[in-house]
Design an enzyme around this catalytic site. Structure first.
Site, mmCIF file in Angstrom:
data_model
loop_
_atom_site.group_PDB
_atom_site.id
_atom_site.type_symbol
_atom_site.label_atom_id
_atom_site.label_comp_id
_atom_site.label_asym_id
_atom_site.label_seq_id
_atom_site.Cartn_x
_atom_site.Cartn_y
_atom_site.Cartn_z
ATOM 1 N N TRP A 188 38.233 34.190 39.102
ATOM 2 C CA TRP A 188 38.089 32.738 38.950
ATOM 3 C C TRP A 188 36.790 32.323 38.266
ATOM 4 C CZ3 TRP A 188 33.583 31.931 41.383
ATOM 5 C CH2 TRP A 188 33.272 32.704 42.503
ATOM 6 N N LYS A 212 48.387 38.297 37.080
ATOM 7 C CA LYS A 212 48.172 37.381 38.205
ATOM 8 C C LYS A 212 46.860 36.654 38.005
ATOM 9 C CE LYS A 212 46.126 37.538 42.132
ATOM 10 N NZ LYS A 212 45.667 36.124 42.368
ATOM 11 N N ALA A 214 43.866 33.864 39.287
ATOM 12 C CA ALA A 214 43.217 33.524 40.549
ATOM 13 C C ALA A 214 43.751 32.212 41.104
ATOM 14 C CB ALA A 214 41.709 33.439 40.352
ATOM 15 N N GLU A 215 43.953 32.174 42.409
ATOM 16 C CA GLU A 215 44.485 30.962 43.037
ATOM 17 C C GLU A 215 43.514 29.791 42.954
ATOM 18 O OE1 GLU A 215 42.713 33.492 46.435
ATOM 19 O OE2 GLU A 215 43.802 33.806 44.560
ATOM 20 N N GLY A 245 46.002 37.192 46.321
ATOM 21 C CA GLY A 245 45.799 38.628 46.235
ATOM 22 C C GLY A 245 46.629 39.449 47.201
ATOM 23 N N THR A 267 34.393 44.404 44.837
ATOM 24 C CA THR A 267 34.511 45.834 45.113
ATOM 25 C C THR A 267 35.455 46.082 46.280
ATOM 26 O OG1 THR A 267 32.315 46.307 44.216
ATOM 27 C CG2 THR A 267 33.208 47.894 45.784
ATOM 28 N N VAL A 269 38.166 44.429 47.162
ATOM 29 C CA VAL A 269 39.555 44.382 46.701
ATOM 30 C C VAL A 269 39.835 45.532 45.734
ATOM 31 C CG1 VAL A 269 41.269 43.005 45.460
ATOM 32 C CG2 VAL A 269 39.707 41.907 47.072
ATOM 33 N N GLU A 288 36.734 46.418 37.121
ATOM 34 C CA GLU A 288 35.418 45.827 36.832
ATOM 35 C C GLU A 288 35.047 45.020 38.061
ATOM 36 O OE1 GLU A 288 32.729 43.458 36.459
ATOM 37 O OE2 GLU A 288 33.833 42.318 34.932
ATOM 38 N N CYS A 322 29.329 38.659 37.850
ATOM 39 C CA CYS A 322 29.279 39.999 38.429
ATOM 40 C C CYS A 322 28.034 40.754 37.980
ATOM 41 C CB CYS A 322 30.533 40.774 38.066
ATOM 42 S SG CYS A 322 30.878 40.811 36.297
#
Length: 520
Positions: A188, A212, A214-215, A245, A267, A269, A288, A322
């Site tokens: 996101w 997919k 991000a919500e 997810g 990390t 997930v 990543e 990140c």
């Protein structure tokens, strides 16, 4: 142009730099602060669908906490439909498989042209849904999206195999073949950009995609899905699913008919995805993940430049990067001055309405992140770090946090070890170059690092010694579609961008043919 303006602005300092950036933004179109949401369903086979379950979820404006709209909530059943469509599009003899590589490149260029046509709308929608300043959405994110897609469009007919002179009467050659159905799970913090990073190399090499989104930030990726159809990509080549997810993401990672999964996110997930991929069909994985990147300021660094770049390294994108420079190591003989200047710069940072061109920092993406960051600030105070500025909410409404700086941070503190993902700067003191190398590398992460020094020998030594996938010298967050990006250790595996980014999306096949007679 933007990077040159930004670098010049940083060197001038906050006040004069803002004037320069203000002049540059006069060419930016005025946004509609309430852009209409045109697409909120699931995109499969170039068609829009409700979720099989008929479920929806709200996406929220982080500046206000208000619901923007409700979006179809995809889960396993929708992933199954999308994978089936993608697999059909990848069958031998399909329009996509028979398409010339040069035509794939033309379609990617066409997609970039359509995104550029709708750049103002997309930038406004990104700001509405994500909270990042509109001027950043327009000038930075969209600019990098266009460059990424056009870069990979150029690779479409240039990434190929070789002939190999093996012994005997044989003709041997290699083919670079697409992996197949690629599951892609994007975050996101840079929704449009991460979509481009994933789609570019996958489509250039002839793969099909189930993505997919991000919500927290589904809206811009769904709009781009419609542009993919408009560009002329065949049905089933790209499928986009908004969802969560544990349901949609997990279904992609464990799906027996998905050949590869690429994930950008935490990390924690990433571990789950690696396990699911291994337990299912041993699909290929690119990750990543998180970071706790060291930013090392040597005593001979240009102080003005180092202060401004360290500020940018941490606070850019509300600290939601990140690769943020989240451990600022400063040599002891300049520590006091550096801290004083960094606090002054943080106090001058403009937080507010992300559609205001003067705003440098918008809200955190949602309430969960807002509370998480405030929890880390509380931890820093409780563990003995010195709170020098900020430390709380910056508004009564929305998810705004004050630019926060901690001094006297020790390596064992939670805020020095864990990824905060917010506008919280930690400044640590060191004595020698050898000492800081050991401390910088004493982390489970290894995504990025930076060094500020005028001494070439120090720069070379540190850039070789630091355990990180990217090392910046006298700069920070400098990206190009041509240069690979990825991490060491728990920051992930594989590389995105550049020619290296194509490798994860191809299988190398050797073909050897017996011939009557081989000649040189």
């Amino acid at each position: 142009m933007l990077r040159a303006v930004a670098l010049a602005a940083a060197r001038l300092g906050p006040r004069q730099g803002r004037r320069l950036l203000s002049a540059a933004t006069q060419a930016v179109p005025t946004p509609n602060q309430q852009p209409e949401v045109l697409y909120n369903q699931i995109f499969i086979n170039n068609e829009w669908h409700d979720a099989v379950s008929k479920k929806t979820f709200p996406t929220v404006n982080p500046s206000t906490g208000d619901v923007i709209c409700h979006v179809a909530e995809g889960d396993k059943a929708d992933v199954d439909r999308a994978v089936k469509a993608a697999r059909a599009a990848f069958q031998l003899g399909s329009p996509w498989r028979r398409m010339d590589a040069s035509e794939r490149g033309r379609l990617l260029n066409r997609l970039a042209d359509l995104i550029e046509r709708d750049r103002t709308y997309l930038a406004a929608l990104e700001t509405l849904d994500n909270g990042k300043p509109y001027i950043i959405s327009y000038l930075v994110d969209l600019d990098m999206v266009l460059k990424c897609l056009r870069y990979y469009a150029g690779w479409a007919d240039k990434y190929h195999g070789k002939t190999i002179p093996i012994d005997g009467d044989y003709f041997s050659y290699t083919r670079h073949e697409p992996v197949g159905v690629c599951g892609q799970i994007i975050p996101w913090n840079f929704p449009l950009l991460m979509q481009a990073w994933k789609l570019g190399p996958a489509l250039a090499t002839g793969n099909v995609v189930v993505m997919k989104v991000a919500e927290q930030t589904p809206l811009t990726a769904l709009y781009v899905a419609n542009l993919i159809k408009e560009a002329g990509f065949p049905p089933g080549v790209v499928n986009v699913i908004p969802g969560f997810g544990p349901t949609a993401g997990a279904a992609i990672a464990s799906h027996e008919d998905v050949d590869k999964v690429a994930f950008t996110g935490s990390t924690e997930v990433g571990h789950l995805i690696q396990v699911a991929a291994g337990k299912s069909n041993l699909k290929r994985v690119t990750l990543e993940l998180g970071g706790k990147s060291p930013n090392i300021i040597m005593s001979d660094a240009d102080m003005d430049w180092a202060v401004e770049q360290a500020h940018f390294a941490l606070f850019f994108n509300q600290g939601q990067c990140c690769c943020a420079g989240s451990r600022t190591f400063v040599q002891e003989d300049i520590y006091a001055e550096f801290v004083e200047r960094s606090v002054a710069r943080a106090k001058s940072r403009v937080v507010g309405n992300p559609f205001d061109s003067r705003t440098e920092q918008g809200p955190q993406v949602d309430e969960t992140q807002f509370k998480k960051v405030l929890g880390y600030i509380k931890s820093g105070k409780e563990e003995g770090a010195k709170l020098l500025c900020g430390g709380g909410a910056a508004a009564d409404r929305g998810y705004f946090i004050q630019p926060t700086v901690f001094g006297d941070v020790q390596d064992g503190m939670t805020i020095a070890k864990e990824e905060i993902f917010g506008p919280v700067m930690q400044i640590l003191k060191f004595k020698s170059m050898e000492e800081v190398v050991g401390r910088a590398n004493n982390s489970k992460y290894g995504l990025a690092a930076a060094v500020f020094t005028k001494d070439l020998d120090k720069a070379n030594y540190l850039s070789q010694a630091l355990q990180a996938g990217t090392v910046w010298v006298n700069c920070y967050d400098v990206f190009g579609a041509q240069s690979p990006f990825g991490g060491y250790k728990l920051s992930g595996s594989g590389r995105e961008l550049g020619e290296y980014g194509l490798q994860a999306y191809t299988e190398v096949k050797t073909v050897t043919v017996r011939v009557p007679q081989k000649n040189s």
